[in-house]
Design an enzyme around this catalytic site. Structure first.
Site, short mmCIF file in Angstrom:
data_model
loop_
_atom_site.label_atom_id
_atom_site.label_comp_id
_atom_site.label_asym_id
_atom_site.label_seq_id
_atom_site.Cartn_x
_atom_site.Cartn_y
_atom_site.Cartn_z
CE1 TYR A 32 -40.72 31.13 -15.30
CE2 TYR A 32 -38.44 31.22 -16.02
CZ TYR A 32 -39.40 30.79 -15.13
OH TYR A 32 -39.04 30.01 -14.06
NE ARG A 51 -39.25 37.80 -10.98
CZ ARG A 51 -39.77 36.81 -10.25
NH1 ARG A 51 -39.20 36.45 -9.12
NH2 ARG A 51 -40.88 36.21 -10.64
NE ARG A 99 -27.37 26.51 -32.98
CZ ARG A 99 -26.09 26.38 -32.60
NH1 ARG A 99 -25.12 26.69 -33.46
NH2 ARG A 99 -25.78 25.93 -31.40
CE LYS A 147 -40.09 33.65 -13.03
NZ LYS A 147 -39.71 32.66 -12.00
#
Length: 284
Positions: A32, A51, A99, A147
């Site tokens: 994010y 970034r 999953r 991040k």
């Protein structure tokens, strides 16, 4: 009601949906960015995009949206929500798939979500009175330079500080301060030197950090990038933190020890004023 962006659509926030199989939800498999908005314009957008690309690359995450397209989405959200001051949050995940710890096929579409938050960034009450910081052990994974949305431990650290009557936590690894729960950490020594942790995988490479250090050097302030101890921080003449949501935020106490005279110091105040001035001129 806010308008948010989800995978190509602008929708009311109460209609926004992502799959229960999204890997951001199941594995925190996402990254994010948070971009500040001043006067309806984006602050250091190019830095945040740079970034973001680095984080995506470090996680081998495919993402086909260009920087120009991201800029257009940010601006459209700011416009639709009438945002003059606040934040735009962006999140990219590896997408939805059954999953499995193994990554899904490379052609799995990424999930892209953005939303705005109104926030008073200039007239911040916290910046005016100064933060009370408590130190907490840094038990995060060792790739803090990416991040990611893995934010549970920083949240726990912040809550531990709040329980002690503080505003935020500074994280400590092997006796050395790494960074704050959601910001970079600094101290000012008696000779006026600004000390902050050097770039490594143990801290986030802050976009605001980079800009503030550039401001400090422009003002002929001495900047030293190295680790510092909690004891050194407690005896500093000033301390502060930087982040996209807080800009430059003075620190007035650490673990109950008053920093300087217990009030926001002149270095932090000056850097905050200059940073805001520079960012207002450069925002897009």
């Amino acid at each position: 009601m806010r308008t948010v962006y989800v995978n190509g659509d602008y929708v009311p926030e109460n209609e926004a949906k992502v799959s229960v199989f999204d890997r951001g939800f199941l594995f925190a498999d996402g990254v994010y960015e948070v971009t500040s908005v001043l006067d309806g314009k984006l602050v250091d957008f190019a830095g945040h995009c740079g970034r973001l690309r680095r984080s995506l690359s470090e996680l081998s995450m495919n993402f086909s949206v260009s920087d120009d397209e991201l800029l257009a989405i940010h601006r459209e959200l700011v416009s639709r929500n009438g945002l003059e001051e606040g934040l735009v949050y962006l999140q990219v995940t590896r997408g939805a798939a059954d999953r499995d710890f193994v990554f899904p096929p490379d052609d799995t579409p990424a999930t892209l979500v953005l939303f705005t938050q109104e926030k008073s960034l200039i007239d911040s009450a916290l910046a005016q009175r100064g933060q009370k910081i408590f130190t907490v052990g840094d038990h995060r994974w060792s790739r803090c330079d990416i991040k990611t949305v893995q934010l549970l431990y920083p949240s726990l650290a912040k809550m531990e500080a709040r329980a002690k009557g503080g505003d935020d936590a500074w994280l400590v690894r092997d006796g050395l301060v790494t960074e704050g729960s959601s910001n970079n950490a600094y101290i000012v020594l008696a000779d006026g030197s600004i000390v902050t942790r050097d770039i490594s995988n143990f801290i986030l490479h802050g976009i605001t950090r980079k800009a503030v250090l550039a401001c400090a050097r422009k003002l002929q302030m001495k900047v030293v990038e190295r680790a510092f101890t909690v004891e050194e921080a407690r005896h500093a003449v000033e301390a502060f933190s930087t982040s996209a949501s807080g800009f430059v935020s003075p620190v007035i106490s650490i673990d109950g020890h008053e920093i300087g005279d217990g009030k926001p110091g002149p270095v932090a105040r000056k850097l905050r004023d200059v940073y805001i001035e520079e960012m207002r001129k450069a925002s897009i």
